[in-house]
Design a protein around this motif. Sequence first.
Motif, PDB file in Angstrom:
ATOM      1  N   LEU A  40       0.447  -1.477   0.396  1.00  0.00           N
ATOM      2  CA  LEU A  40      -0.157  -0.530   0.041  1.00  0.00           C
ATOM      3  C   LEU A  40       0.791   1.074  -0.114  1.00  0.00           C
ATOM      4  O   LEU A  40       0.813   2.190  -0.779  1.00  0.00           O
ATOM      5  N   VAL A  41       1.978   1.708   0.690  1.00  0.00           N
ATOM      6  CA  VAL A  41       2.569   2.435   0.791  1.00  0.00           C
ATOM      7  C   VAL A  41       3.490   2.493  -0.654  1.00  0.00           C
ATOM      8  O   VAL A  41       3.585   4.007  -0.600  1.00  0.00           O
ATOM      9  N   ARG A  42       4.172   1.518  -0.847  1.00  0.00           N
ATOM     10  CA  ARG A  42       4.618   1.437  -1.983  1.00  0.00           C
ATOM     11  C   ARG A  42       3.310   2.413  -3.323  1.00  0.00           C
ATOM     12  O   ARG A  42       4.012   2.532  -4.373  1.00  0.00           O
ATOM     13  N   ALA A  43       2.300   1.591  -3.524  1.00  0.00           N
ATOM     14  CA  ALA A  43       1.365   2.490  -4.562  1.00  0.00           C
ATOM     15  C   ALA A  43       0.886   3.388  -4.336  1.00  0.00           C
ATOM     16  O   ALA A  43       0.670   3.893  -5.167  1.00  0.00           O
ATOM     17  N   THR A  44       0.948   3.954  -2.494  1.00  0.00           N
ATOM     18  CA  THR A  44       0.683   5.493  -2.784  1.00  0.00           C
ATOM     19  C   THR A  44       1.689   6.030  -3.086  1.00  0.00           C
ATOM     20  O   THR A  44       1.438   7.296  -3.803  1.00  0.00           O
ATOM     21  N   VAL A  45       3.229   6.084  -3.458  1.00  0.00           N
ATOM     22  CA  VAL A  45       4.555   6.649  -3.322  1.00  0.00           C
ATOM     23  C   VAL A  45       4.420   6.507  -4.947  1.00  0.00           C
ATOM     24  O   VAL A  45       4.270   7.498  -5.911  1.00  0.00           O
ATOM     25  N   LEU A  46       4.181   5.576  -5.566  1.00  0.00           N
ATOM     26  CA  LEU A  46       4.115   5.400  -7.299  1.00  0.00           C
ATOM     27  C   LEU A  46       2.553   6.679  -7.195  1.00  0.00           C
ATOM     28  O   LEU A  46       2.838   6.877  -8.898  1.00  0.00           O
ATOM     29  N   ARG A  47       1.502   6.408  -6.818  1.00  0.00           N
ATOM     30  CA  ARG A  47       0.191   7.247  -7.346  1.00  0.00           C
ATOM     31  C   ARG A  47       1.049   8.452  -7.384  1.00  0.00           C
ATOM     32  O   ARG A  47       0.588   9.525  -8.229  1.00  0.00           O
ATOM     33  N   ARG A  48       1.274   8.899  -5.797  1.00  0.00           N
ATOM     34  CA  ARG A  48       2.399  10.039  -5.954  1.00  0.00           C
ATOM     35  C   ARG A  48       3.312  10.429  -7.479  1.00  0.00           C
ATOM     36  O   ARG A  48       2.830  11.980  -7.711  1.00  0.00           O
ATOM     37  N   PHE A  49       3.992   9.999  -7.253  1.00  0.00           N
ATOM     38  CA  PHE A  49       4.704   9.936  -8.742  1.00  0.00           C
ATOM     39  C   PHE A  49       3.859  10.781 -10.195  1.00  0.00           C
ATOM     40  O   PHE A  49       4.602  11.600 -10.766  1.00  0.00           O
ATOM     41  N   ARG A  50       2.958   9.743 -10.280  1.00  0.00           N
ATOM     42  CA  ARG A  50       2.511   9.770 -11.210  1.00  0.00           C
ATOM     43  C   ARG A  50       1.934  11.673 -11.229  1.00  0.00           C
ATOM     44  O   ARG A  50       2.000  11.730 -12.123  1.00  0.00           O
ATOM     45  N   GLU A  51       1.031  11.745 -10.156  1.00  0.00           N
ATOM     46  CA  GLU A  51       0.718  12.672 -10.249  1.00  0.00           C
ATOM     47  C   GLU A  51       1.385  14.345 -10.568  1.00  0.00           C
ATOM     48  O   GLU A  51       1.092  15.147 -10.562  1.00  0.00           O
ATOM     49  N   ILE A  52       3.267  14.144 -10.034  1.00  0.00           N
ATOM     50  CA  ILE A  52       3.857  14.980 -10.757  1.00  0.00           C
ATOM     51  C   ILE A  52       4.578  14.906 -11.852  1.00  0.00           C
ATOM     52  O   ILE A  52       5.371  15.528 -12.035  1.00  0.00           O
ATOM     53  N   ALA A  53       3.742  13.709 -12.351  1.00  0.00           N
ATOM     54  CA  ALA A  53       4.636  13.997 -13.765  1.00  0.00           C
ATOM     55  C   ALA A  53       6.115  13.426 -14.052  1.00  0.00           C
ATOM     56  O   ALA A  53       6.868  13.333 -14.697  1.00  0.00           O
ATOM     57  N   LEU A  54       5.665  12.922 -13.172  1.00  0.00           N
ATOM     58  CA  LEU A  54       7.444  11.474 -12.435  1.00  0.00           C
ATOM     59  C   LEU A  54       7.476  10.575 -14.418  1.00  0.00           C
ATOM     60  O   LEU A  54       7.395   9.711 -13.430  1.00  0.00           O
ATOM     61  N   PRO A  55       8.393  10.889 -14.976  1.00  0.00           N
ATOM     62  CA  PRO A  55       8.512   9.315 -16.051  1.00  0.00           C
ATOM     63  C   PRO A  55       9.625   8.428 -14.992  1.00  0.00           C
ATOM     64  O   PRO A  55      10.361   8.977 -13.786  1.00  0.00           O
ATOM     65  N   ARG A  56       9.786   7.950 -15.773  1.00  0.00           N
ATOM     66  CA  ARG A  56       9.958   6.248 -15.240  1.00  0.00           C
ATOM     67  C   ARG A  56      11.361   5.771 -14.252  1.00  0.00           C
ATOM     68  O   ARG A  56      11.570   5.715 -13.094  1.00  0.00           O
ATOM     69  N   ALA A  57      12.827   7.139 -15.480  1.00  0.00           N
ATOM     70  CA  ALA A  57      13.739   7.132 -15.159  1.00  0.00           C
ATOM     71  C   ALA A  57      13.843   7.437 -13.958  1.00  0.00           C
ATOM     72  O   ALA A  57      14.810   7.828 -13.057  1.00  0.00           O
TER      73      ALA A  57
END
Length: 73
Positions: free
Chosen positions: A5-22
């Motif tokens: 759940l922590v990992r999913a939340t962090v990944l969602r937050r990265f997407r919210e700021i348009a952080l690319p995969r790299a």
Amino acid sequence: MTFELVRATVLRRFREIALPRAGVEAVLGSGAAEVSRLLDDHVSKVVGDAAAAQQKAAVIKSALGAVMRSSRS
């Protein structure tokens, strides 16, 4: 909170700021100070890109306005 759940939340937050995969990979592989710098650099780039888009949109609007005014003549 579970790890998943922590990992999913962090990944969602990265997407919210348009952080690319790299960027995500770099952040996840860095220490706290480096994470802060990487995120600040990313946000600065996003802000710069938005400012450039605003300037280009203003030029487009101005050009379209001139075309519209001249077509009414």
